[in-house]
Write an enzyme that holds these catalytic residues in place. Sequence first.
Site, PDB file in Angstrom:
ATOM      1  N   PRO A   2       0.684  -0.997  -0.033  1.00  0.00           N
ATOM      2  CG  PRO A   2      -0.613  -1.423   1.535  1.00  0.00           C
ATOM      3  CD  PRO A   2       0.417  -2.055   0.656  1.00  0.00           C
ATOM      4  CD  GLU A   3       4.581   3.220  -3.508  1.00  0.00           C
ATOM      5  OE1 GLU A   3       4.656   3.918  -3.081  1.00  0.00           O
ATOM      6  OE2 GLU A   3       4.487   2.393  -4.177  1.00  0.00           O
TER       7      GLU A   3
END
Length: 269
Positions: A2-3
């Site tokens: 997840p960014e």
Amino acid sequence: MPELPEVETSRRGIEPHLVGATIQFVEVRNGRLRWPVSDEIYRLSDVPVLSVQRRAKYLLLELPTGWIIVHLGMSGSLRVLPQDAPPEKHDHVDVILSNGKCLRYTDPRRFGAWLWASELEGHPVLAHLGPEPLTEVFNAEYLYQKSRSKKIAVKPWLMDNKLVVGVGNIYASESLFAAGIHPDRVAHSLSPEDAKRLTQAIKAVLAHSIEQGGTTLRDFLQTDGKPGYFAQELQVYGRAGELCRQCGTAIKSGKHGQRTTFWCPCCQH
Ligand SMILES: [Zn+2]
């Protein structure tokens, strides 16, 4: 992994269910995450959630006595579910709420974190973080001044959390493409004009991804939060050998350290 856009999308997704609700207790099924789940989190009982904030890729749940700091690691995700939803193998933490719901943390690889902080100021995971990319502090002048003494390639430089937070591997490649800057350029070769285009590109790429996330929030909260979620929007990342959408040249890929970089040899200089 997840960014920043996925973490911000998660924040917006869980916020309306948590703020104003009371945490009855927290059920930790497996506390062996990147670091052990903090003891204080096991002991929480009847405490209201005051706000849900984000700093870099950390979600911050504000309680009257302190903060729960959550990091999604490599594979973590959060969902809001009815309390009677049966847990599955990788569902390690449930926050049981007074409104009949629970905030469920799933993390197959267990690189995430659930930490307690009585105050955020000076906390080891938050100290030394650079500015948020979508704030005014992160601007062309800031980026240009920071680049003056840097002899490393611009791509890994952008991914340094001390410079700016939240520009991960995907968004560094995408932003450099949008700004027309080659990822191998030495950082101190950036002109003031380059710095301006690059800060604008970083803000635009991240804001667009957050916007995309927001439009399908329901779906996002039910998936594992993989970055592939935004894949159809990507211009260069993961497209080696495919044709540039702007000029038709084949996209190239190469390595900076352990991370793969993608660029168009015609559009980026
Ligand atoms: Zn091109």
